[in-house]
Design a protein around this motif. Structure first.
Motif, PDB file in Angstrom:
ATOM      1  N   VAL A 275      24.662   8.107 -16.104  1.00 40.25           N
ATOM      2  CA  VAL A 275      24.657   9.517 -16.500  1.00 40.25           C
ATOM      3  C   VAL A 275      25.530  10.330 -15.557  1.00 40.25           C
ATOM      4  N   ARG A 276      25.386  10.061 -14.267  1.00 44.29           N
ATOM      5  CA  ARG A 276      26.188  10.798 -13.285  1.00 44.29           C
ATOM      6  C   ARG A 276      27.671  10.514 -13.467  1.00 44.29           C
ATOM      7  N   TRP A 277      28.020   9.253 -13.649  1.00 40.35           N
ATOM      8  CA  TRP A 277      29.431   8.895 -13.812  1.00 40.35           C
ATOM      9  C   TRP A 277      30.028   9.574 -15.041  1.00 40.35           C
ATOM     10  N   LYS A 278      29.328   9.500 -16.156  1.00 45.20           N
ATOM     11  CA  LYS A 278      29.855  10.080 -17.394  1.00 45.20           C
ATOM     12  C   LYS A 278      30.057  11.579 -17.249  1.00 45.20           C
ATOM     13  N   SER A 279      29.129  12.249 -16.593  1.00 45.80           N
ATOM     14  CA  SER A 279      29.247  13.691 -16.386  1.00 45.80           C
ATOM     15  C   SER A 279      30.448  14.025 -15.517  1.00 45.80           C
ATOM     16  N   ARG A 280      30.620  13.287 -14.429  1.00 44.11           N
ATOM     17  CA  ARG A 280      31.740  13.544 -13.520  1.00 44.11           C
ATOM     18  C   ARG A 280      33.071  13.176 -14.176  1.00 44.11           C
ATOM     19  N   TRP A 281      33.076  12.106 -14.962  1.00 38.16           N
ATOM     20  CA  TRP A 281      34.297  11.707 -15.654  1.00 38.16           C
ATOM     21  C   TRP A 281      34.714  12.781 -16.658  1.00 38.16           C
ATOM     22  N   ALA A 282      33.751  13.326 -17.389  1.00 37.08           N
ATOM     23  CA  ALA A 282      34.049  14.373 -18.360  1.00 37.08           C
ATOM     24  C   ALA A 282      34.583  15.621 -17.671  1.00 37.08           C
ATOM     25  N   GLN A 283      33.999  15.949 -16.526  1.00 29.04           N
ATOM     26  CA  GLN A 283      34.452  17.120 -15.779  1.00 29.04           C
ATOM     27  C   GLN A 283      35.873  16.917 -15.271  1.00 29.04           C
ATOM     28  N   ALA A 284      36.152  15.734 -14.723  1.00 29.20           N
ATOM     29  CA  ALA A 284      37.489  15.451 -14.212  1.00 29.20           C
ATOM     30  C   ALA A 284      38.520  15.449 -15.334  1.00 29.20           C
ATOM     31  N   SER A 285      38.127  14.982 -16.511  1.00 27.64           N
ATOM     32  CA  SER A 285      39.058  14.920 -17.643  1.00 27.64           C
ATOM     33  C   SER A 285      39.460  16.309 -18.120  1.00 27.64           C
ATOM     34  N   LYS A 286      38.538  17.253 -17.999  1.00 28.41           N
ATOM     35  CA  LYS A 286      38.837  18.623 -18.430  1.00 28.41           C
ATOM     36  C   LYS A 286      39.794  19.321 -17.472  1.00 28.41           C
ATOM     37  N   GLY A 287      39.779  18.897 -16.217  1.00 26.82           N
ATOM     38  CA  GLY A 287      40.649  19.523 -15.227  1.00 26.82           C
ATOM     39  C   GLY A 287      39.946  20.642 -14.489  1.00 26.82           C
ATOM     40  N   SER A 288      40.484  20.983 -13.332  1.00 32.41           N
ATOM     41  CA  SER A 288      39.922  22.061 -12.524  1.00 32.41           C
ATOM     42  C   SER A 288      40.256  23.407 -13.146  1.00 32.41           C
ATOM     43  N   THR A 289      39.253  24.249 -13.236  1.00 34.64           N
ATOM     44  CA  THR A 289      39.481  25.577 -13.806  1.00 34.64           C
ATOM     45  C   THR A 289      39.938  26.553 -12.723  1.00 34.64           C
ATOM     46  N   SER A 290      40.678  27.558 -13.145  1.00 38.68           N
ATOM     47  CA  SER A 290      41.136  28.616 -12.242  1.00 38.68           C
ATOM     48  C   SER A 290      40.582  29.953 -12.712  1.00 38.68           C
ATOM     49  N   PRO A 291      40.142  30.806 -11.786  1.00 41.50           N
ATOM     50  CA  PRO A 291      39.728  32.152 -12.182  1.00 41.50           C
ATOM     51  C   PRO A 291      40.915  32.897 -12.788  1.00 41.50           C
ATOM     52  N   LEU A 292      40.638  33.771 -13.732  1.00 40.28           N
ATOM     53  CA  LEU A 292      41.718  34.510 -14.375  1.00 40.28           C
ATOM     54  C   LEU A 292      42.507  35.333 -13.374  1.00 40.28           C
ATOM     55  N   ASP A 293      41.827  35.901 -12.366  1.00 40.88           N
ATOM     56  CA  ASP A 293      42.563  36.728 -11.409  1.00 40.88           C
ATOM     57  C   ASP A 293      43.550  35.905 -10.589  1.00 40.88           C
ATOM     58  N   THR A 294      43.256  34.612 -10.377  1.00 41.65           N
ATOM     59  CA  THR A 294      44.207  33.736  -9.692  1.00 41.65           C
ATOM     60  C   THR A 294      45.469  33.565 -10.532  1.00 41.65           C
ATOM     61  N   VAL A 295      45.277  33.365 -11.823  1.00 39.30           N
ATOM     62  CA  VAL A 295      46.412  33.208 -12.733  1.00 39.30           C
ATOM     63  C   VAL A 295      47.224  34.506 -12.792  1.00 39.30           C
ATOM     64  N   LEU A 296      46.527  35.630 -12.940  1.00 41.69           N
ATOM     65  CA  LEU A 296      47.221  36.913 -13.060  1.00 41.69           C
ATOM     66  C   LEU A 296      48.007  37.252 -11.797  1.00 41.69           C
ATOM     67  N   ARG A 297      47.478  36.859 -10.649  1.00 43.17           N
ATOM     68  CA  ARG A 297      48.192  37.110  -9.393  1.00 43.17           C
ATOM     69  C   ARG A 297      49.543  36.425  -9.398  1.00 43.17           C
ATOM     70  N   ALA A 298      49.596  35.190  -9.910  1.00 42.14           N
ATOM     71  CA  ALA A 298      50.849  34.436  -9.905  1.00 42.14           C
ATOM     72  C   ALA A 298      51.801  34.893 -10.998  1.00 42.14           C
ATOM     73  N   VAL A 299      51.288  35.049 -12.224  1.00 45.38           N
ATOM     74  CA  VAL A 299      52.185  35.363 -13.347  1.00 45.38           C
ATOM     75  C   VAL A 299      52.645  36.809 -13.326  1.00 45.38           C
ATOM     76  N   ALA A 300      52.123  37.610 -12.399  1.00 41.08           N
ATOM     77  CA  ALA A 300      52.606  38.987 -12.275  1.00 41.08           C
ATOM     78  C   ALA A 300      54.058  39.029 -11.816  1.00 41.08           C
ATOM     79  N   PHE A 301      54.547  37.928 -11.237  1.00 37.57           N
ATOM     80  CA  PHE A 301      55.921  37.876 -10.755  1.00 37.57           C
ATOM     81  C   PHE A 301      56.837  37.382 -11.874  1.00 37.57           C
TER      82      PHE A 301
END
Length: 481
Positions: A275-301
């Motif tokens: 159960v633990r492996w499947k949960s972690r594998w699914a999370q890793a497959s989705k990728g790390s999420t970024s807060p919207l403000d992090t994205v907006l800080r970069a794309v403002a340029f």
């Protein structure tokens, strides 16, 4: 009296009302310098040492490789403007509100100022942690690096480097609270080996962003740390920054951030391995999420460029620059940054190499279905319920249970980023309970040291009140023993 004085006084009053720290109850062990050594003097290490002391385990030392001026990531490698954790999450205070960030911030700036902030500014958090350490009185030995760990007669010998001086200390328990690097280090793709070191860096390095002024920069990876590095490069005057992702789009947190299920988090480590492996594998497959403000800080340029479905296939140095072969073509940059995360294989950690082959990894314990295989997840240490290392071969290295990981390497076993702010509230008490349990039962059967009061008689204090028989004037004697 200043506001700072008021905040300090409130914190100290809260500690006074908790009562004095319990006396150390751990039996002294010949040849042992410290019952517990904690590697890492950041938010986790200081909190753990404080909690151990409050639990009556006070022969503890905290070791920090960085010097006092640069300790912690919050003023060095952390590049976000604000924390990714909501301001309402409990942290190092461990249930004592007078030691929490809100009490500190409101005491200095007022309730309205606290209500006005969205997330906590990174530099404010750094200042708060300095204040917290002073209030709880945890001493950190800065400039002290652990270079080797070995087992000696059931104990752990640490080889230390303090300002270039090598020496050893013996401990019963070792806690690795060294943050995101955990039991490994930066995960840098092999293609970077073709480059001289001055042409690239990992996001975990201390990068001279001022030197990128007017330069063209390529960034591999599009998660939060990669976007933070891209933003700082642009804020430092980079001419262009190109961010490459193998995905088709950015993975952005939903509004309000990721809201975890507390019950699922706190009981994750008790679930079956599958159960633990499947949960972690699914999370890793989705990728790390970024807060919207992090994205907006970069794309403002306007000089930021995002490349999707564009993994890098090779790198080479040419005329002092970096030529990148990517899925979307050939590109040339003055400097490249690997925003490629971390790996947690203890065999890659210099100070753990002596013991690494004895440590059980997930790949040694659990064989996942073919469609859920992952070399990355398989190389995480497989931990017990008290964050302790386990043996690759049962019975071969029982002393491994005395090494506990409270860092990112524990995430695969516990299902959350261990060492991050939200993990402290329940994780540190669980760790301290496990350490206390082990020390207590290890001491069962050992002779207790003699005390000054041993054999002392108190008869003199009550002899005058002992009843005497009036018949025949017989005196009733009091027998002690």
């Amino acid at each position: 009296m200043s506001k700072q004085d008021d905040v300090d006084r409130a914190a100290q009053e809260s500690l006074r009302l908790l009562g004095a720290d319990p006396a150390n109850w751990v039996l002294p062990t010949p040849g042992v310098d410290h019952d517990v050594a904690v590697i890492g003097g950041g938010q986790s290490g200081v909190t753990i040492a404080f909690a151990l002391r409050r639990a009556g385990v006070s022969n503890v030392t905290v070791l920090e490789a960085a010097d006092r001026a640069t300790t912690g990531v919050w003023r060095t490698r952390a590049r976000m403007n604000t924390l990714r954790t909501p301001k309402t999450r409990s942290g190092p205070e461990l249930g004592n509100p007078a030691l929490g960030f809100q009490a500190w911030y409101e005491g200095l700036y007022g309730q309205a100022a606290y209500q006005a902030i969205g997330r906590i500014a990174r530099t404010d958090w750094a200042d708060y942690l300095d204040w917290f350490q002073r209030q709880v009185g945890v001493e950190v030995r800065y400039g002290t690096r652990v270079v080797d760990v070995e087992s000696v007669e059931g104990l752990l010998r640490l080889h230390l480097d303090t300002d270039g001086r090598r020496h050893t200390e013996v401990v019963r328990k070792l806690v690795l609270a060294n943050g995101v690097e955990g039991t490994g280090g930066p995960s840098i793709p092999a293609i970077f080996e073709a480059l001289p070191e001055h042409l690239y860096a990992h996001t975990g390095d201390e990068i001279d962003f001022a030197a990128l002024n007017g330069k063209k920069v390529g960034v591999l990876g599009a998660a939060t740390s990669a976007l933070d590095a891209a933003a700082v490069a642009l804020e430092s005057g980079a001419d262009e920054v190109h961010v490459f992702s193998y995905r088709a789009e950015l993975v952005i947190q939903p509004s309000g951030g990721n809201v975890p299920n507390p019950g699922a988090q706190e009981n994750f480590h008790l679930q079956p391995d599958a159960v633990r492996w499947k949960s972690r594998w699914a999370q890793a497959s989705k990728g790390s999420t970024s807060p919207l403000d992090t994205v907006l800080r970069a794309v403002a340029f306007p000089n930021l460029r995002l490349h999707f479905n564009a993994p890098w296939t090779s790198l080479r140095a040419e005329d002092g620059r970096v030529v990148v072969e990517a899925a979307d073509g050939t590109h040339t940059y003055d400097f490249v940054i690997a925003g490629t995360g971390y790996q947690y294989d203890p065999r890659t950690r210099p100070e753990l190499r002596r013991i690494a082959e004895d440590v059980a990894l997930w790949q040694d314990v659990y064989d996942p279905p073919a469609d859920l295989r992952s070399e990355v997840l398989g190389a995480f240490p497989y931990l017990g319920k008290g964050y302790e290392l386990t043996e690759r071969v049962p019975g071969s290295a029982p002393w491994l249970r005395d090494i506990h990981l409270f860092n990112a390497a524990a995430s695969h076993s516990f299902g959350r980023p261990v060492g991050d702010i939200p993990s402290l509230r329940t994780g540190v008490p669980r760790l301290v309970e496990a350490i206390g349990h082990d020390l207590f039962f290890a001491d069962q059967g050992r002779p207790k040291p003699a005390t000054a009061a041993a054999g002392e008689s108190f008869v003199e204090h009550y002899a005058h009140a002992v009843w005497r028989s009036e018949a025949e004037g017989v005196e009733v004697k009091v027998t002690v023993g």
